[in-house]
Motif scaffolding. Structure first.
Motif, PDB file in Angstrom:
ATOM      1  N   SER A   1     -59.094  74.703   0.110  1.00 58.84           N
ATOM      2  CA  SER A   1     -59.074  75.987  -0.396  1.00 58.84           C
ATOM      3  C   SER A   1     -58.589  75.900  -1.802  1.00 58.84           C
ATOM      4  N   MET A   2     -59.412  76.811  -2.570  1.00 56.68           N
ATOM      5  CA  MET A   2     -59.156  76.755  -4.063  1.00 56.68           C
ATOM      6  C   MET A   2     -58.552  77.955  -4.153  1.00 56.68           C
ATOM      7  N   SER A   3     -57.760  78.023  -5.422  1.00 54.73           N
ATOM      8  CA  SER A   3     -56.850  79.156  -5.676  1.00 54.73           C
ATOM      9  C   SER A   3     -56.548  78.674  -7.433  1.00 54.73           C
ATOM     10  N   ARG A   4     -56.343  79.944  -7.850  1.00 48.25           N
ATOM     11  CA  ARG A   4     -56.082  79.739  -9.539  1.00 48.25           C
ATOM     12  C   ARG A   4     -54.905  80.548  -9.819  1.00 48.25           C
ATOM     13  N   ASP A   5     -54.008  80.291 -10.756  1.00 42.13           N
ATOM     14  CA  ASP A   5     -53.032  81.066 -11.326  1.00 42.13           C
ATOM     15  C   ASP A   5     -53.376  81.345 -12.875  1.00 42.13           C
ATOM     16  N   ASN A   6     -53.919  82.446 -13.319  1.00 44.01           N
ATOM     17  CA  ASN A   6     -54.293  82.609 -14.673  1.00 44.01           C
ATOM     18  C   ASN A   6     -52.829  82.573 -15.610  1.00 44.01           C
ATOM     19  N   ALA A   7     -51.835  83.114 -15.028  1.00 41.36           N
ATOM     20  CA  ALA A   7     -50.672  83.337 -15.782  1.00 41.36           C
ATOM     21  C   ALA A   7     -50.233  81.882 -16.245  1.00 41.36           C
ATOM     22  N   LYS A   8     -50.395  80.814 -15.251  1.00 40.30           N
ATOM     23  CA  LYS A   8     -49.970  79.591 -15.404  1.00 40.30           C
ATOM     24  C   LYS A   8     -51.063  78.608 -16.109  1.00 40.30           C
ATOM     25  N   ASN A   9     -52.176  78.909 -16.034  1.00 39.93           N
ATOM     26  CA  ASN A   9     -53.347  78.221 -16.542  1.00 39.93           C
ATOM     27  C   ASN A   9     -53.604  77.065 -15.648  1.00 39.93           C
ATOM     28  N   THR A  10     -53.777  77.499 -14.266  1.00 43.48           N
ATOM     29  CA  THR A  10     -53.684  76.252 -13.261  1.00 43.48           C
ATOM     30  C   THR A  10     -54.664  76.724 -12.406  1.00 43.48           C
ATOM     31  N   VAL A  11     -55.488  75.707 -11.632  1.00 44.25           N
ATOM     32  CA  VAL A  11     -56.132  75.928 -10.492  1.00 44.25           C
ATOM     33  C   VAL A  11     -55.788  74.933  -9.713  1.00 44.25           C
ATOM     34  N   ASN A  12     -55.786  75.049  -8.233  1.00 43.74           N
ATOM     35  CA  ASN A  12     -55.347  74.165  -7.244  1.00 43.74           C
ATOM     36  C   ASN A  12     -56.499  73.947  -6.237  1.00 43.74           C
ATOM     37  N   LEU A  13     -56.459  73.093  -5.529  1.00 44.46           N
ATOM     38  CA  LEU A  13     -57.195  72.813  -4.264  1.00 44.46           C
ATOM     39  C   LEU A  13     -56.505  72.023  -3.317  1.00 44.46           C
ATOM     40  N   GLN A  14     -56.120  72.678  -2.423  1.00 39.08           N
ATOM     41  CA  GLN A  14     -55.385  72.163  -1.180  1.00 39.08           C
ATOM     42  C   GLN A  14     -56.421  71.773  -0.208  1.00 39.08           C
ATOM     43  N   VAL A  15     -56.306  70.068   0.072  1.00 38.98           N
ATOM     44  CA  VAL A  15     -57.347  69.784   0.859  1.00 38.98           C
ATOM     45  C   VAL A  15     -56.476  69.334   2.003  1.00 38.98           C
ATOM     46  N   ASP A  16     -57.069  69.719   3.182  1.00 36.19           N
ATOM     47  CA  ASP A  16     -56.403  69.563   4.525  1.00 36.19           C
ATOM     48  C   ASP A  16     -57.250  68.738   5.524  1.00 36.19           C
ATOM     49  N   ASN A  17     -56.699  68.201   6.542  1.00 33.33           N
ATOM     50  CA  ASN A  17     -57.501  67.483   7.393  1.00 33.33           C
ATOM     51  C   ASN A  17     -58.553  66.282   6.887  1.00 33.33           C
ATOM     52  N   LEU A  18     -58.038  65.452   5.949  1.00 42.29           N
ATOM     53  CA  LEU A  18     -59.011  64.674   5.102  1.00 42.29           C
ATOM     54  C   LEU A  18     -59.506  63.559   6.118  1.00 42.29           C
ATOM     55  N   LYS A  19     -60.834  63.253   5.465  1.00 44.38           N
ATOM     56  CA  LYS A  19     -61.464  62.307   6.367  1.00 44.38           C
ATOM     57  C   LYS A  19     -61.930  61.119   5.314  1.00 44.38           C
ATOM     58  N   PRO A  20     -62.136  59.766   5.751  1.00 39.01           N
ATOM     59  CA  PRO A  20     -62.515  58.855   4.973  1.00 39.01           C
ATOM     60  C   PRO A  20     -63.624  59.198   4.034  1.00 39.01           C
ATOM     61  N   GLU A  21     -64.527  60.072   4.423  1.00 40.05           N
ATOM     62  CA  GLU A  21     -65.677  60.290   3.385  1.00 40.05           C
ATOM     63  C   GLU A  21     -65.233  61.013   2.487  1.00 40.05           C
ATOM     64  N   ASP A  22     -64.126  61.721   2.566  1.00 39.38           N
ATOM     65  CA  ASP A  22     -63.585  62.531   1.219  1.00 39.38           C
ATOM     66  C   ASP A  22     -63.094  61.661   0.212  1.00 39.38           C
ATOM     67  N   THR A  23     -63.103  60.685   0.357  1.00 41.73           N
ATOM     68  CA  THR A  23     -62.490  59.355  -0.629  1.00 41.73           C
ATOM     69  C   THR A  23     -63.549  59.439  -1.865  1.00 41.73           C
ATOM     70  N   ALA A  24     -62.984  59.899  -3.041  1.00 44.31           N
ATOM     71  CA  ALA A  24     -63.635  60.094  -4.200  1.00 44.31           C
ATOM     72  C   ALA A  24     -62.762  60.248  -5.363  1.00 44.31           C
ATOM     73  N   VAL A  25     -63.291  60.257  -6.676  1.00 46.42           N
ATOM     74  CA  VAL A  25     -62.507  60.920  -7.800  1.00 46.42           C
ATOM     75  C   VAL A  25     -62.987  62.334  -7.805  1.00 46.42           C
ATOM     76  N   TYR A  26     -61.967  63.033  -7.912  1.00 48.13           N
ATOM     77  CA  TYR A  26     -62.080  64.496  -8.030  1.00 48.13           C
ATOM     78  C   TYR A  26     -61.746  65.008  -9.406  1.00 48.13           C
ATOM     79  N   TYR A  27     -62.798  65.888  -9.730  1.00 51.33           N
ATOM     80  CA  TYR A  27     -62.768  66.425 -11.043  1.00 51.33           C
ATOM     81  C   TYR A  27     -62.657  68.047 -11.256  1.00 51.33           C
ATOM     82  N   CYS A  28     -61.847  68.335 -12.070  1.00 51.30           N
ATOM     83  CA  CYS A  28     -61.859  69.711 -12.375  1.00 51.30           C
ATOM     84  C   CYS A  28     -62.686  70.122 -13.522  1.00 51.30           C
ATOM     85  N   ALA A  29     -63.484  71.180 -13.564  1.00 52.91           N
ATOM     86  CA  ALA A  29     -64.289  71.619 -14.381  1.00 52.91           C
ATOM     87  C   ALA A  29     -64.258  73.128 -14.903  1.00 52.91           C
TER      88      ALA A  29
END
Length: 124
Positions: A69-97
Motif C-alpha cells: 500500500s502506497m501513500s504520501r504526505d505532501n506536508a512532510k514531503n514523504t511517500v511510504n510503501l507498506q509492504v505486508d505478507n512478504l514473499k522471498p520473490e519480493d527480495t530486491a532493491v526498492y527505489y523511490c522515484a
C-alpha cells in the motif's frame, strides 16, 4: 530538482512486513507523481506502485496488489510503501522515484529523479 532518500528496508522472514519511506527535498514535491520500483539481482527494474501528485489515486503491479500500500504526505514531503505478507520473490532493491508527468506512469523512463534504493531481503 528533487532529492530522494529511501529508508526502511531490511531482512524479514516470509509473511513479515516492512514500511519503506522516501524523504524528498527540493521544491514542488506536491507537484510530482511518485513511484516505487524494484530490481532483483539479474533482473530488470520493475514497477511496483505509483501515486498521483495529490495522493487521490494509486496504482499497483499485479504481483503485489493486495499486499502493498502506497501513500504520501505532501506536508512532510514523504511517500511510504507498506509492504505486508512478504514473499522471498519480493527480495530486491526498492527505489523511490519522482515524475514531472501529470499522469501516473508504469515506465521507469518517465521518472526524472531517483533515490539510491533500500534493500529488502525476505527469507523463506
Amino acid at each position: 530538482q528533487v532529492q530522494l532518500v529511501e529508508s526502511g528496508g531490511g531482512l524479514v522472514q516470509a509473511g513479515g512486513s516492512l514500511r519503506l519511506s522516501c524523504a524528498a527535498s527540493g521544491r514542488s514535491f506536491s507537484s510530482y507523481a511518485m513511484g516505487w520500483f524494484r530490481q532483483a539481482p539479474g533482473k530488470e527494474r520493475e514497477f511496483v506502485a505509483a501515486i498521483t501528485y495529490s495522493g487521490s489515486s494509486t496504482h499497483y503491479a499485479d504481483s503485489i496488489k493486495g499486499r502493498f500500500s502506497m501513500s504520501r504526505d505532501n506536508a512532510k514531503n514523504t511517500v511510504n510503501l507498506q509492504v505486508d505478507n512478504l514473499k522471498p520473490e519480493d527480495t530486491a532493491v526498492y527505489y523511490c522515484a519522482a515524475s514531472t508527468y501529470s499522469r501516473i506512469s508504469y515506465s521507469a523512463s518517465d521518472y526524472n529523479y531517483w533515490g539510491q534504493g533500500t534493500q529488502v531481503t525476505v527469507s523463506s
